[in-house]
Design an enzyme around this catalytic site. Structure first.
Site, PDB file in Angstrom:
ATOM      1  N   SER A  13      16.120  48.784   2.641  1.00  0.00           N
ATOM      2  CA  SER A  13      15.434  49.903   3.313  1.00  0.00           C
ATOM      3  C   SER A  13      15.419  51.142   2.436  1.00  0.00           C
ATOM      4  O   SER A  13      14.420  51.874   2.409  1.00  0.00           O
ATOM      5  CB  SER A  13      16.068  50.194   4.671  1.00  0.00           C
ATOM      6  OG  SER A  13      17.365  50.717   4.542  1.00  0.00           O
ATOM      7  N   LEU A  84      25.880  45.334  -4.528  1.00  0.00           N
ATOM      8  CA  LEU A  84      27.270  45.083  -4.130  1.00  0.00           C
ATOM      9  C   LEU A  84      28.137  44.447  -5.208  1.00  0.00           C
ATOM     10  O   LEU A  84      29.251  44.025  -4.927  1.00  0.00           O
ATOM     11  CB  LEU A  84      27.299  44.230  -2.858  1.00  0.00           C
ATOM     12  CG  LEU A  84      26.586  44.841  -1.655  1.00  0.00           C
ATOM     13  CD1 LEU A  84      26.764  43.959  -0.427  1.00  0.00           C
ATOM     14  CD2 LEU A  84      27.094  46.250  -1.372  1.00  0.00           C
ATOM     15  N   HIS A 103      26.317  56.223  -2.106  1.00  0.00           N
ATOM     16  CA  HIS A 103      27.427  55.671  -1.320  1.00  0.00           C
ATOM     17  C   HIS A 103      27.336  56.257   0.085  1.00  0.00           C
ATOM     18  O   HIS A 103      27.138  57.476   0.230  1.00  0.00           O
ATOM     19  CB  HIS A 103      28.770  56.001  -1.969  1.00  0.00           C
ATOM     20  CG  HIS A 103      29.940  55.424  -1.250  1.00  0.00           C
ATOM     21  ND1 HIS A 103      30.223  54.070  -1.262  1.00  0.00           N
ATOM     22  CD2 HIS A 103      30.871  55.994  -0.466  1.00  0.00           C
ATOM     23  CE1 HIS A 103      31.290  53.843  -0.507  1.00  0.00           C
ATOM     24  NE2 HIS A 103      31.709  54.992  -0.018  1.00  0.00           N
TER      25      HIS A 103
HETATM   26  N1  LIG Z   1      30.603  49.971 -12.276  1.00  0.00           N
HETATM   27  C1  LIG Z   1      30.181  50.280 -11.010  1.00  0.00           C
HETATM   28  N2  LIG Z   1      29.484  49.376 -10.295  1.00  0.00           N
HETATM   29  C2  LIG Z   1      29.057  49.684  -9.034  1.00  0.00           C
HETATM   30  C3  LIG Z   1      29.354  50.935  -8.458  1.00  0.00           C
HETATM   31  C4  LIG Z   1      30.098  51.887  -9.249  1.00  0.00           C
HETATM   32  O1  LIG Z   1      30.371  53.029  -8.794  1.00  0.00           O
HETATM   33  N3  LIG Z   1      30.489  51.522 -10.507  1.00  0.00           N
HETATM   34  N4  LIG Z   1      28.958  51.228  -7.155  1.00  0.00           N
HETATM   35  C5  LIG Z   1      28.678  50.047  -6.320  1.00  0.00           C
HETATM   36  C6  LIG Z   1      28.184  50.377  -4.962  1.00  0.00           C
HETATM   37  N5  LIG Z   1      29.351  50.448  -4.065  1.00  0.00           N
HETATM   38  C7  LIG Z   1      29.607  51.633  -3.409  1.00  0.00           C
HETATM   39  O2  LIG Z   1      28.812  52.592  -3.422  1.00  0.00           O
HETATM   40  C8  LIG Z   1      30.196  49.326  -3.880  1.00  0.00           C
HETATM   41  C9  LIG Z   1      29.613  48.078  -3.702  1.00  0.00           C
HETATM   42  C10 LIG Z   1      30.418  46.946  -3.525  1.00  0.00           C
HETATM   43  C11 LIG Z   1      31.810  47.077  -3.523  1.00  0.00           C
HETATM   44  C12 LIG Z   1      32.666  45.843  -3.369  1.00  0.00           C
HETATM   45  O3  LIG Z   1      33.822  45.946  -3.015  1.00  0.00           O
HETATM   46  N6  LIG Z   1      32.073  44.678  -3.667  1.00  0.00           N
HETATM   47  C13 LIG Z   1      32.802  43.397  -3.502  1.00  0.00           C
HETATM   48  C14 LIG Z   1      31.837  42.204  -3.635  1.00  0.00           C
HETATM   49  C15 LIG Z   1      30.882  42.166  -2.443  1.00  0.00           C
HETATM   50  C16 LIG Z   1      29.944  40.964  -2.522  1.00  0.00           C
HETATM   51  O4  LIG Z   1      29.998  40.214  -3.522  1.00  0.00           O
HETATM   52  O5  LIG Z   1      29.148  40.796  -1.562  1.00  0.00           O
HETATM   53  C17 LIG Z   1      33.889  43.247  -4.569  1.00  0.00           C
HETATM   54  O6  LIG Z   1      33.762  43.805  -5.672  1.00  0.00           O
HETATM   55  O7  LIG Z   1      34.817  42.495  -4.249  1.00  0.00           O
HETATM   56  C18 LIG Z   1      32.392  48.317  -3.668  1.00  0.00           C
HETATM   57  C19 LIG Z   1      31.584  49.453  -3.823  1.00  0.00           C
HETATM   58  C20 LIG Z   1      27.756  49.078  -7.036  1.00  0.00           C
HETATM   59  N7  LIG Z   1      28.324  48.774  -8.345  1.00  0.00           N
HETATM   60  N1  LIG Z   2      29.080  50.982  -1.355  1.00  0.00           N
HETATM   61  C1  LIG Z   2      27.697  50.639  -1.446  1.00  0.00           C
HETATM   62  C2  LIG Z   2      27.037  50.699  -0.094  1.00  0.00           C
HETATM   63  O1  LIG Z   2      27.675  50.504   0.927  1.00  0.00           O
HETATM   64  N2  LIG Z   2      25.744  50.983  -0.119  1.00  0.00           N
HETATM   65  C3  LIG Z   2      25.012  51.109   1.115  1.00  0.00           C
HETATM   66  O2  LIG Z   2      24.362  49.887   1.435  1.00  0.00           O
HETATM   67  C4  LIG Z   2      23.282  50.213   2.310  1.00  0.00           C
HETATM   68  C5  LIG Z   2      22.100  49.397   1.866  1.00  0.00           C
HETATM   69  O3  LIG Z   2      21.091  49.488   2.838  1.00  0.00           O
HETATM   70  P1  LIG Z   2      19.592  49.032   2.437  1.00  0.00           P
HETATM   71  O4  LIG Z   2      19.718  47.712   1.712  1.00  0.00           O
HETATM   72  O5  LIG Z   2      18.880  48.926   3.749  1.00  0.00           O
HETATM   73  O6  LIG Z   2      19.052  50.114   1.543  1.00  0.00           O
HETATM   74  C6  LIG Z   2      23.029  51.726   2.181  1.00  0.00           C
HETATM   75  O7  LIG Z   2      23.460  52.407   3.349  1.00  0.00           O
HETATM   76  C7  LIG Z   2      23.897  52.125   1.003  1.00  0.00           C
HETATM   77  O8  LIG Z   2      24.427  53.452   1.095  1.00  0.00           O
END
Ligand SMILES: Nc1nc2c(c(=O)[nH]1)N[C@@H](CN(C=O)c1ccc(C(=O)N[C@@H](CCC(=O)O)C(=O)O)cc1)CN2
Ligand SMILES: NCC(=O)N[C@@H]1O[C@H](COP(=O)([O-])[O-])[C@@H](O)[C@H]1O
Length: 185
Positions: A13, A84, A103
């Site tokens: 979205s 993710l 985030h």
């Molecule tokens: N190097 C970086 N990579 C990513 C960042 C970042 O800041 N530095 N931000 C994330 C987005 N995010 C939060 O905003 C976030 C996304 C996912 C996770 C997480 O714990 N992921 C899981 C796996 C989930 C899955 O495979 O479905 C994990 O690592 O175990 C934490 C924060 C995007 N990348």
């Molecule tokens: N830590 C990363 C995280 O949680 N991101 C969040 O995933 C959603 C994706 O929604 P979308 O796929 O509908 O845009 C968004 O709310 C974004 O902030």
């Protein structure tokens, strides 16, 4: 014309709002959308908007497919919109201070490994926070640790559940993320 690449893992979205924001822009375009999930709806959204898109595996990402693709296409800014997986060092080195993420909370609150999607909003609810919001930040090698670019808050009211909190946060994302992206180009 500046070129934007979007990385997303799910619904998309935010990606759609960014696509719509730049659809008639003379300044920038969404040039490519990629996902680590071949079934992610964000890829359907890209198709509907005739935007180049592809799915990749974690192994392909670690082998450098993203930086190879983005450098070849002369991408100017990489936007994480619900992506993710951890962005590998190779992509960060190829795009220093050119990868941004939204985030769904007011970092440093509720960030780091395991904090994504509804998990974040449930944590806000469980903690009894009186406000939440969004954080747009540069991406470094750690989760949610990069320099903060923009934050906006919204009140959490007594009866709000995690879904209602999520809806409030999404509204902020849709309003501000495209504009912040444009301000960086
Ligand atoms: N190097 C970086 N990579 C990513 C960042 C970042 O800041 N530095 N931000 C994330 C987005 N995010 C939060 O905003 C976030 C996304 C996912 C996770 C997480 O714990 N992921 C899981 C796996 C989930 C899955 O495979 O479905 C994990 O690592 O175990 C934490 C924060 C995007 N990348
Ligand atoms: N830590 C990363 C995280 O949680 N991101 C969040 O995933 C959603 C994706 O929604 P979308 O796929 O509908 O845009 C968004 O709310 C974004 O902030």
């Amino acid at each position: 014309m500046k070129k934007i690449a979007i990385l997303a893992s799910g619904n998309g979205s935010n990606a759609e709002e960014i696509i719509k924001h730049f659809s008639s822009s003379q300044k920038a375009e969404v040039n490519i959308i990629a996902s680590n999930k071949k079934e992610a709806y964000v890829l359907e959204r890209a198709k509907n908007h005739n935007i180049t898109h592809f799915a990749f595996t974690r192994q392909e990402m670690d082998a450098g497919v993203l930086e190879d693709t983005f450098v070849q296409r002369k991408i100017d800014l990489v936007v994480l919109a619900g992506f993710l997986l951890k962005i590998p060092e190779g992509l960060i080195k190829a795009y220093p201070e050119k990868i941004i993420n939204v985030h769904p909370a007011l970092l440093p609150k509720h960030g780091g490994k395991g904090m994504y999607g509804m998990k974040v909003h449930q944590a806000v609810k469980d903690r009894g926070d009186k406000e939440t919001g969004i954080t747009i930040h540069y991406v470094n090698e750690k989760y949610d640790d990069g320099r903060i670019i923009f934050q906006e808050s919204v009140a959490v009211e007594e009866g709000d559940d995690a879904v209602q909190i999520a809806n409030k946060v999404h509204a902020l994302e849709y309003k501000y993320f495209p504009k912040v992206i444009e301000s960086l180009l």
